[in-house]
Design a protein around this motif. Structure first.
Motif, PDB file in Angstrom:
ATOM      1  N   PHE A  55     -34.985  31.858 -12.812  1.00 12.99           N
ATOM      2  CA  PHE A  55     -34.664  31.293 -14.118  1.00 12.99           C
ATOM      3  C   PHE A  55     -34.213  29.840 -14.085  1.00 12.99           C
ATOM      4  CE2 PHE A  55     -33.738  35.901 -15.219  1.00 12.99           C
ATOM      5  CZ  PHE A  55     -34.926  36.056 -15.917  1.00 12.99           C
TER       6      PHE A  55
ATOM      7  N   ASP B  65     -30.556  24.368 -20.735  1.00 17.47           N
ATOM      8  CA  ASP B  65     -30.021  25.712 -20.588  1.00 17.47           C
ATOM      9  C   ASP B  65     -28.642  25.855 -21.217  1.00 17.47           C
ATOM     10  OD1 ASP B  65     -28.673  24.125 -18.825  1.00 17.47           O
ATOM     11  OD2 ASP B  65     -28.637  25.585 -17.191  1.00 17.47           O
TER      12      ASP B  65
ATOM     13  N   LYS C 211     -32.094  35.770 -20.550  1.00 19.08           N
ATOM     14  CA  LYS C 211     -31.980  35.574 -19.105  1.00 19.08           C
ATOM     15  C   LYS C 211     -30.676  36.169 -18.582  1.00 19.08           C
ATOM     16  CE  LYS C 211     -34.672  31.268 -19.049  1.00 19.08           C
ATOM     17  NZ  LYS C 211     -34.643  29.815 -18.725  1.00 19.08           N
TER      18      LYS C 211
ATOM     19  N   CYS D 213     -25.248  32.285 -11.854  1.00 20.76           N
ATOM     20  CA  CYS D 213     -25.784  33.642 -11.739  1.00 20.76           C
ATOM     21  C   CYS D 213     -24.773  34.584 -11.085  1.00 20.76           C
ATOM     22  CB  CYS D 213     -27.084  33.629 -10.933  1.00 20.76           C
ATOM     23  SG  CYS D 213     -28.467  32.822 -11.765  1.00 20.76           S
TER      24      CYS D 213
END
Length: 378
Positions: free
Chosen positions: A319, A188, A85, A326
């Motif tokens: 995601f 995550d 990712k 991000c």
């Protein structure tokens, strides 16, 4: 200025940067504060040859791939597989910057400025060198100076943005971690707690033989191999990428110890020397050159940040990462390594009250930032 005086001045500036970073909880990262002080110094009282006067640049250039091998020993290969990712987010940011600069920026600052900026602002030093060489061969000296200044200044743009995003993310993450009683169960989360070698081929080095000299010998041997293999590709594969891969591989094979440079008591001094690489171009950013190019520089940075922000918004929805994370991943293209290592370290140190909390935060951010930096810059 004598080499010792030059080194002392750098040490004082780094110490001030470290102090400010600690007091601001990494909102003002050490790299940013130290770089800002150096820039002001070059404009006022510091000789432009300060970094050169240290006589340490050749050493720092050699130590950079060695430090990357060390980073590879800190990473868990199984956990790294989960970072696909991060790769996609980082690549999307680079592509977005290039497209926005070329198609929108060309109409604002001209095609030469826009096209020449696309690589350096999203690709770091190697991209700068490529553009400089091409511009020089075409007699476009103004373009060569432009990309050099752009490269110098983007450190001051990317670092505080990444530090702010990660710092706010860390505040939220550590509160969640504490409410769970210290259990890192985030789906995550990528732990950097490197595991024991899974494919041990080399016998473990006895504890009494894990001396600094023996550990450094092994580390330098793998570093040499990384540079050798990168040279075999003619530079197609960057030496830092090869160094990271070999660091992970030889840790899994049992040849390199986990966090080997720290065990050799050399991590701090190595980082001190690596900062010379980061700040090497600062003396070129004179007030006169900045004033003459202020308009295209501002346009490039505004469009670049917009591109990363828009990409981060889309990737966060795709995601399930936060927009802040991000954004930090995408903006890594403006500074790369070693900033991608130092900022997670500073954020973890600032927000973690215990070693366990700091390890948790480092595991949350460091793999993502390292992978992002290698994708965008290396």
């Amino acid at each position: 200025m004598s080499p010792l005086e030059a080194i002392l001045v750098c040490a004082i500036i780094y110490a001030i940067g470290d102090y400010v970073s600690s007091k601001s909880k990494a909102m003002l990262p050490m790299l940013f504060v130290s770089g800002f002080l150096l820039l002001l110094g070059f404009w006022t009282i510091l000789p432009p040859t300060l970094l050169e006067d240290t006589g340490l640049f050749p050493v720092s250039a050699l130590l950079a791939p060695m430090f990357v091998v060390h980073l590879g020993t800190m990473l868990n290969l199984e956990e790294m597989k989960k970072e696909y990712k991060t790769v996609i987010i980082a690549l999307a940011a680079v592509i977005a910057i290039s497209l926005l600069l070329f198609f929108v920026g060309s109409g604002i600052i001209g095609q030469q400025y826009a096209a020449s900026a696309a690589g350096p602002i999203s690709g770091g030093l190697v991209a700068v060198l490529i553009v400089q060489e091409t511009a020089g061969s075409l007699g476009l000296e103004n373009i060569a100076i432009f990309v050099t200044i752009l490269f110098v200044l983007q450190l001051f743009i990317g670092l505080p943005i990444a530090a702010t995003c990660l710092s706010r993310e860390a505040g939220i993450a550590i509160e969640r971690y504490r409410k769970r009683g210290g259990e890192a169960t985030d789906v995550d989360t990528t732990a950097i707690a490197a595991s024991e070698p899974r494919w041990r081929l080399f016998p473990a080095t006895p504890a009494d033989l894990q001396t600094p000299f023996i550990l450094l010998m092994k580390l330098l041997l793998v570093t040499w191999l990384a540079i050798f293999l990168a040279d075999l590709t003619g530079g197609v594969i960057n030496k830092f990428v090869v160094a990271l891969i070999l660091g992970i591989l030889f840790k899994e094979l049992g040849f390199l110890e986990i966090k080997i440079l720290e065990k050799a008591n050399g991590a701090g001094l190595t980082l001190f020397l690596l900062f010379l690489l980061v700040y090497w171009y600062l003396p070129k950013a004179t007030p006169e050159s900045l004033l003459s190019l202020v308009y295209p520089i501002v346009v490039v940075f505004v469009l670049g940040i917009m591109a990363v922000a828009i990409t981060a918004l889309g990737m966060s929805k795709l995601f399930g990462y936060s927009w802040r994370l991000c954004m930090a991943i995408g903006i890594s293209c403006m500074f790369g390594f070693p900033g991608t290592y130092i900022i997670p370290e500073e954020v973890a140190k600032a927000h973690g009250k215990t070693e366990e909390e700091r390890a948790y935060l480092l595991g949350l951010f460091l793999p993502k930032m390292l992978v992002a930096g290698f994708v965008t810059v290396s």
